[in-house]
Design a protein around this motif. Sequence first.
Motif, PDB file in Angstrom:
ATOM      1  N   LYS A   1      -2.818  -8.610   2.517  1.00 30.61           N
ATOM      2  CA  LYS A   1      -3.422  -7.262   2.537  1.00 30.61           C
ATOM      3  C   LYS A   1      -4.860  -7.348   2.040  1.00 30.61           C
ATOM      4  CE  LYS A   1       1.107  -5.396   1.600  1.00 30.61           C
ATOM      5  NZ  LYS A   1       1.782  -6.682   1.330  1.00 30.61           N
ATOM      6  N   PRO A   2      -5.756  -6.593   2.683  1.00 33.75           N
ATOM      7  CA  PRO A   2      -7.169  -6.694   2.287  1.00 33.75           C
ATOM      8  C   PRO A   2      -7.449  -5.986   0.966  1.00 33.75           C
ATOM      9  CG  PRO A   2      -6.915  -5.051   4.005  1.00 33.75           C
ATOM     10  CD  PRO A   2      -5.563  -5.650   3.789  1.00 33.75           C
TER      11      PRO A   2
ATOM     12  N   ILE B   1       3.132 -17.131   2.087  1.00 38.24           N
ATOM     13  CA  ILE B   1       3.091 -16.286   0.906  1.00 38.24           C
ATOM     14  C   ILE B   1       4.453 -15.724   0.547  1.00 38.24           C
ATOM     15  CG2 ILE B   1       0.702 -15.555   1.103  1.00 38.24           C
ATOM     16  CD1 ILE B   1       1.881 -13.142   2.651  1.00 38.24           C
TER      17      ILE B   1
ATOM     18  N   TYR C   1      -7.489   3.789  -9.333  1.00 43.59           N
ATOM     19  CA  TYR C   1      -7.536   4.434  -8.011  1.00 43.59           C
ATOM     20  C   TYR C   1      -8.043   5.871  -8.137  1.00 43.59           C
ATOM     21  CZ  TYR C   1      -4.378   0.639  -6.736  1.00 43.59           C
ATOM     22  OH  TYR C   1      -3.816  -0.594  -6.540  1.00 43.59           O
TER      23      TYR C   1
ATOM     24  N   HIS D   1       6.585 -16.727  -4.120  1.00 39.46           N
ATOM     25  CA  HIS D   1       5.872 -15.470  -3.908  1.00 39.46           C
ATOM     26  C   HIS D   1       6.856 -14.314  -3.812  1.00 39.46           C
ATOM     27  CE1 HIS D   1       2.316 -13.212  -2.580  1.00 39.46           C
ATOM     28  NE2 HIS D   1       3.229 -12.449  -2.011  1.00 39.46           N
TER      29      HIS D   1
ATOM     30  N   LYS E   1       0.490 -13.045  -9.917  1.00 39.54           N
ATOM     31  CA  LYS E   1      -0.440 -13.807 -10.756  1.00 39.54           C
ATOM     32  C   LYS E   1      -0.280 -13.507 -12.237  1.00 39.54           C
ATOM     33  CE  LYS E   1      -4.724 -14.578  -9.158  1.00 39.54           C
ATOM     34  NZ  LYS E   1      -6.026 -14.235  -8.544  1.00 39.54           N
TER      35      LYS E   1
ATOM     36  N   TRP F   1       4.623  -0.090 -13.958  1.00 46.19           N
ATOM     37  CA  TRP F   1       3.201   0.212 -13.748  1.00 46.19           C
ATOM     38  C   TRP F   1       2.998   1.131 -12.545  1.00 46.19           C
ATOM     39  CZ3 TRP F   1      -0.676  -0.054 -16.998  1.00 46.19           C
ATOM     40  CH2 TRP F   1      -0.569  -0.900 -18.091  1.00 46.19           C
TER      41      TRP F   1
ATOM     42  N   GLU G   1      -2.286   0.486   1.575  1.00 44.08           N
ATOM     43  CA  GLU G   1      -2.178  -0.935   1.865  1.00 44.08           C
ATOM     44  C   GLU G   1      -2.907  -1.758   0.800  1.00 44.08           C
ATOM     45  OE1 GLU G   1      -3.895  -2.270   5.500  1.00 44.08           O
ATOM     46  OE2 GLU G   1      -2.738  -4.124   5.483  1.00 44.08           O
ATOM     47  N   HIS G   2      -4.088  -1.265   0.406  1.00 46.35           N
ATOM     48  CA  HIS G   2      -4.854  -1.999  -0.615  1.00 46.35           C
ATOM     49  C   HIS G   2      -4.147  -1.943  -1.960  1.00 46.35           C
ATOM     50  CE1 HIS G   2      -7.633   0.177   2.189  1.00 46.35           C
ATOM     51  NE2 HIS G   2      -7.627  -1.058   2.623  1.00 46.35           N
ATOM     52  N   ALA G   3      -3.559  -0.767  -2.246  1.00 39.25           N
ATOM     53  CA  ALA G   3      -2.841  -0.605  -3.514  1.00 39.25           C
ATOM     54  C   ALA G   3      -1.641  -1.559  -3.561  1.00 39.25           C
ATOM     55  CB  ALA G   3      -2.384   0.840  -3.674  1.00 39.25           C
ATOM     56  N   LEU G   4      -0.922  -1.667  -2.448  1.00 40.34           N
ATOM     57  CA  LEU G   4       0.218  -2.590  -2.406  1.00 40.34           C
ATOM     58  C   LEU G   4      -0.255  -4.032  -2.606  1.00 40.34           C
ATOM     59  CD1 LEU G   4       2.391  -1.119   0.483  1.00 40.34           C
ATOM     60  CD2 LEU G   4       3.017  -1.294  -1.907  1.00 40.34           C
ATOM     61  N   GLY G   5      -1.386  -4.355  -1.988  1.00 42.09           N
ATOM     62  CA  GLY G   5      -1.976  -5.696  -2.161  1.00 42.09           C
ATOM     63  C   GLY G   5      -2.343  -5.951  -3.614  1.00 42.09           C
ATOM     64  N   ASP G   6      -2.929  -4.930  -4.255  1.00 35.31           N
ATOM     65  CA  ASP G   6      -3.317  -5.063  -5.670  1.00 35.31           C
ATOM     66  C   ASP G   6      -2.081  -5.320  -6.535  1.00 35.31           C
ATOM     67  OD1 ASP G   6      -5.977  -4.585  -5.083  1.00 35.31           O
ATOM     68  OD2 ASP G   6      -5.811  -2.424  -5.377  1.00 35.31           O
ATOM     69  N   PHE G   7      -1.009  -4.562  -6.274  1.00 34.99           N
ATOM     70  CA  PHE G   7       0.210  -4.726  -7.072  1.00 34.99           C
ATOM     71  C   PHE G   7       0.863  -6.079  -6.791  1.00 34.99           C
ATOM     72  CE2 PHE G   7       1.621  -1.186  -9.729  1.00 34.99           C
ATOM     73  CZ  PHE G   7       0.564  -0.312  -9.548  1.00 34.99           C
ATOM     74  N   GLU G   8       0.795  -6.501  -5.534  1.00 35.14           N
ATOM     75  CA  GLU G   8       1.393  -7.793  -5.186  1.00 35.14           C
ATOM     76  C   GLU G   8       0.648  -8.926  -5.900  1.00 35.14           C
ATOM     77  OE1 GLU G   8       2.731  -7.606  -1.258  1.00 35.14           O
ATOM     78  OE2 GLU G   8       3.073  -9.752  -1.061  1.00 35.14           O
ATOM     79  N   GLU G   9      -0.672  -8.797  -5.946  1.00 32.34           N
ATOM     80  CA  GLU G   9      -1.484  -9.807  -6.635  1.00 32.34           C
ATOM     81  C   GLU G   9      -1.146  -9.835  -8.128  1.00 32.34           C
ATOM     82  OE1 GLU G   9      -5.703  -9.511  -5.832  1.00 32.34           O
ATOM     83  OE2 GLU G   9      -6.160 -10.667  -7.634  1.00 32.34           O
ATOM     84  N   ARG G  10      -1.060  -8.644  -8.717  1.00 30.34           N
ATOM     85  CA  ARG G  10      -0.723  -8.546 -10.147  1.00 30.34           C
ATOM     86  C   ARG G  10       0.671  -9.129 -10.417  1.00 30.34           C
ATOM     87  NH1 ARG G  10      -3.631  -4.915 -13.845  1.00 30.34           N
ATOM     88  NH2 ARG G  10      -5.329  -6.363 -14.128  1.00 30.34           N
TER      89      ARG G  10
ATOM     90  N   GLU H   1      -2.406 -14.367  -1.781  1.00 23.46           N
ATOM     91  CA  GLU H   1      -1.700 -13.879  -2.970  1.00 23.46           C
ATOM     92  C   GLU H   1      -1.486 -12.378  -2.941  1.00 23.46           C
ATOM     93  OE1 GLU H   1      -4.700 -15.233  -3.078  1.00 23.46           O
ATOM     94  OE2 GLU H   1      -6.065 -14.087  -4.353  1.00 23.46           O
ATOM     95  N   ARG H   2      -2.140 -11.703  -1.969  1.00 24.81           N
ATOM     96  CA  ARG H   2      -1.968 -10.257  -1.829  1.00 24.81           C
ATOM     97  C   ARG H   2      -1.054  -9.940  -0.644  1.00 24.81           C
ATOM     98  NH1 ARG H   2      -5.740  -7.118  -4.052  1.00 24.81           N
ATOM     99  NH2 ARG H   2      -5.702  -5.686  -2.311  1.00 24.81           N
TER     100      ARG H   2
END
Lengths: 109, 145
Positions: free
Chosen positions: A73-74, B61, A47, B66, B99, B117, B87-96, A69-70
């Motif tokens: 969130k986009p 989800i 970031y 999940h 998965k 992390w 919001e994108h950062a939270l999405g990135d962490f949620e994906e990590r 899976e997110r």
Amino acid sequence: LEGHNLGELERAVLVAIVQLNGKGYAVSIADDAGRRLKKSVSLGAVYGTADRLEKKGFISSRLGEPTPERGGKPKRLYRIEAPGVRALSEARDRDSRAWAGVSPLGEPA
Amino acid sequence: MTQEETFTVLATRLPGMSDQDLFLEIVDACKKYGIDARTLLQHRPIKDVRIGDSLAVIPRIDGPDHSAVPYFAKLLLCLSVASEKQEHALGDFEERLNKLWIPQFGPRMGRLVCVWWAARSMAGILRFGIIAALVDRIVSNLHSR
């Protein structure tokens, strides 16, 4: 841009963005940069680096589609811009010049 | 598990939009995806429907498979990432988290790894804060002499 020194992580992030061809977002960029640097790259580091590169005009970002899976969130997708391509080429050329004429390490010249 | 339970709804509540209007928007989305909205909303009352940025029906989800990002990790991320990118950062962490960390370390340890992390994301800010505090202390010591 002559003389602009890209740091190791900046370079790895830019290369990852080029490699991912407009589909790179923080998670895939961190994975790609981590593989190249052979160390774990945190999302926070991506970031920060992406913010700096975006402010310099080297990359741009847009919103992607939300995915399950997110948590709906986009993604923020990054792509490289012309100044970024020039800075990356310049960095590569500088490296090539620095190593020109050097025999493989461990072997006598 | 019924089909209705396997889906969740994201909808946009526009300014001034009532629950009824929101319900109609959700019904439209459900029709589009062939889901019975009334059954869905029996499982998820209107007040529980998530309000997101876009109108979409997506695979569920928030079931047992999940996990959401732990609150402490969210807090750390909100402190370290610019508000427009949180919001994108939270999405990135949620994906990590879902998965990578949970499959690798299990649910409890995976969530701890997620917090770790998120804390590492703050490392730069903490480093800056410590340096700033040291400089401030040195300068104040010099002034006191």
